[in-house]
Design an enzyme around this catalytic site. Structure first.
Site, short mmCIF file in Angstrom:
data_model
loop_
_atom_site.label_atom_id
_atom_site.label_comp_id
_atom_site.label_asym_id
_atom_site.label_seq_id
_atom_site.Cartn_x
_atom_site.Cartn_y
_atom_site.Cartn_z
N HIS A 157 6.15 -2.21 10.86
CA HIS A 157 6.14 -2.11 9.39
C HIS A 157 6.92 -3.24 8.73
O HIS A 157 6.70 -3.54 7.55
CB HIS A 157 6.74 -0.75 9.00
N SER A 196 5.38 -2.08 1.43
CA SER A 196 5.53 -0.66 1.70
C SER A 196 5.22 0.15 0.43
O SER A 196 4.13 0.07 -0.10
CB SER A 196 6.93 -0.37 2.24
N ASP A 242 1.91 0.91 12.68
CA ASP A 242 2.83 1.26 11.60
C ASP A 242 3.22 2.74 11.71
O ASP A 242 2.36 3.62 11.71
CB ASP A 242 2.19 0.98 10.24
#
Length: 566
Positions: free
Chosen positions: A541, A268, A513
């Protein structure tokens, strides 16, 4: 022996009091000594060494040392209390928190010469969990890399992890860059998931990014020790990806030397940091693995508005999935929202305010594994028999809110989209109003309730009203406003360097996502020479948690051409 003699001479009461008194004195002296040692724990290794080496083995000198230690502890307590109210500068904060948060006293430090100057390094405790050996590592690094000469330092903590099932001495390092911003690295409990897979080939370094975990921390309390909101904002500005990457590079040079490379893995926001590392120090990297973290764009300027414009569409899609799967929640959610609109907000056990808008922010969970289920179960029984919201429901809300314990996330979230430009200007709030007015009015909670429509939740976005309703953020409203209006921000990426990239890079990009837009990510991938992408709709995600070993193996095979281009 004294007591036995006293019994023989029938002097029980007097001697018993005498012995008890002597024991009490010795206990008090011991207590003073322990307090002195406790005070010493916050000093440097050199002070500890000099203190221990200068002590004399003689009984008289030890007694004298105990007396002086006792008075020093009392005097130090008084001085410390006075200092805590007067030392509010940025420098005092960084030094006090650095000393107070780490166990420098446990081992002697070493000074390592790096391109950023001298870095002090020391090890803490070692530990074992099932299948893994853990070692604590601490590094004292510059607070501000643009002004290293001023001497301000912070501590960055990393936990070295190796497998207990195979030799690791000759393995290279893999540095884990955590998502966020503003979250510490995971704490391993056993050999499992992506970490177990990584330990087959690497020594893994779990980095607590500056301001988080056991690195010199940033909390609401620590920031409030500073002189002004401007000082708070200036300190926070030094905790973005550029400084995080320089910390990592500083550690690389101190730990393995300036001539040896290591590998990085970014999840991320950690993937954003990976692109910054590739821009700033490409020669330090052997390979880079990115999971759900291809920065939406590397173009100079602030792209927060474009990012949120794309993400609101994905948040809308997740809301549609939620109500399709749990149609019974339409009525329940609307009933809770109507209650909150009528009350104007309800105080939670943590001191937060639960309003209709803050209730909608629960949608931040919609982008991960078991995300829809977790929110659905919250709404099973939200009310008490009295008609008020239940304590459990309010407590569950507090548990979902993580920005009160990781405040960097709220304060610097929009700033991660500002590179060589700005301001972000509360982009999420601006885009939300536009989106409600032109595309999907369901994000307007009052409109949805009044028109009998399902109320839509928001996503991974920070809004200015959060600094009124989240207790730990309230003292930081002015600093947040300063950061939102900052222009320009320093650059985070070097597009020219990325276009001539030579480092082996592979990225997992998730088709649905909700936090990192697919199209913007693929645009970025096209700017990095040699980058290979693994695009999948099998995971959201949170792919690293859902099937981290498989994804990591896939990325490793791509960078090493085990899985060839096709």
């Amino acid at each position: 022996n004294r007591l036995r003699g006293a019994l023989n001479t029938k002097e029980v009461s007097v001697s018993f009091r005498f012995v008890s008194f002597r024991i009490l004195i010795e206990m008090r002296m011991l207590s003073s000594r322990l307090n002195a040692l406790n005070s010493l724990l916050y000093s440097s290794p050199s002070r500890l060494h000099s203190s221990s080496s200068s002590s004399s083995p003689s009984t008289s000198s030890r007694r004298e040392e105990r007396r002086s230690s006792s008075s020093c502890v009392l005097r130090g307590d008084r001085e410390g209390a006075n200092a805590s109210t007067s030392r509010r500068s940025r420098r005092s904060l960084s030094l006090r928190t650095a000393k107070g948060n780490v166990e420098m006293q446990q081992h002697s430090s070493q000074e390592k010469h790096t391109s950023f100057g001298v870095v002090r390094q020391w090890d803490g405790h070692t530990d074992v969990v099932t299948g893994l050996h853990l070692r604590e590592r601490f590094f004292e690094v510059p607070l501000d890399y643009s002004d290293v000469s001023n001497g301000e330092k912070i501590v960055v903590f990393a936990r070295e992890v190796v497998s207990s099932r195979r030799p690791s001495e000759t393995l290279p390092y893999l540095v884990y860059l955590q998502g966020g911003p503003g979250f510490e690295a995971p704490r391993p409990l056993e050999a499992s998931g992506w970490l177990d897979k990584a330990c087959e080939s690497f020594k893994v370094l779990l980095l607590d990014q500056r301001g988080t975990g056991r690195s010199t921390p940033i909390t609401s309390t620590s920031l409030c020790l500073m002189d002004s909101p401007r000082a708070q904002a200036e300190y926070l500005e030094l905790h973005r990806a550029d400084s995080i990457v320089k910390d990592a590079e500083c550690i690389r040079q101190a730990l393995v030397g300036q001539n040896l490379q290591w590998s990085i893995i970014g999840q991320s926001f950690g993937g954003f940091c990976s692109l910054t590392y590739l821009s700033m120090f490409p020669n330090s990297l052997k390979e880079s693995f990115i999971m759900g973290g291809l920065a939406p764009t590397t173009t100079p300027g602030c792209t927060a508005h474009a990012v949120y414009s794309a993400l609101f569409k994905r948040v809308q899609l997740q809301n549609e999935k939620y109500y399709e799967r749990f149609p019974q929640d339409k009525q329940v959610v609307s009933k809770v929202v109507a209650y909150l609109l009528k009350k104007g907000g309800v105080k939670t056990p943590a001191g937060n305010v639960l309003s209709a808008k803050s209730l909608q922010s629960l949608g931040i969970r919609f982008g991960g594994a078991q995300c829809l289920e977790s929110i659905h179960f919250m709404f099973e029984s939200p009310f008490e028999v009295t008609g008020d919201l239940s304590y459990k429901f309010l407590k569950d809300y507090d548990n979902v809110v993580s920005i009160d314990t990781n405040i960097i996330y709220a304060l610097l979230h929009e700033a991660i989209y500002c590179s060589d430009g700005g301001p972000s200007g509360w982009a999420a709030e601006s885009v939300r109003k536009e989106y409600e007015a032109t595309t999907c009015p369901n994000f307007d909670a009052a409109w949805a309730v009044n028109n009998g429509k399902p109320v839509y939740f928001t996503g991974e976005m920070i809004f200015p009203w959060m600094f009124d309703e989240i207790a730990q953020l309230r003292p930081l409203q002015e600093a947040a406003e300063i950061l939102a209006m900052k222009d320009p921000w320093p650059p985070l990426y070097d597009e020219e360097q990325l276009r001539r990239n030579k480092v082996k890079v592979a990225a997992a990009v998730y088709f649905e996502d909700m936090y990192v837009d697919l199209n913007l990510s693929m645009e970025t991938a096209g700017k990095v020479q040699g980058m290979r992408t693994y695009v999948t709709n099998e995971y959201l995600h949170s792919g690293i948690r859902e099937n981290g070993p498989k994804i990591l193996e896939k990325l490793m095979n791509m960078t090493r051409n085990i899985e060839t281009l096709r």
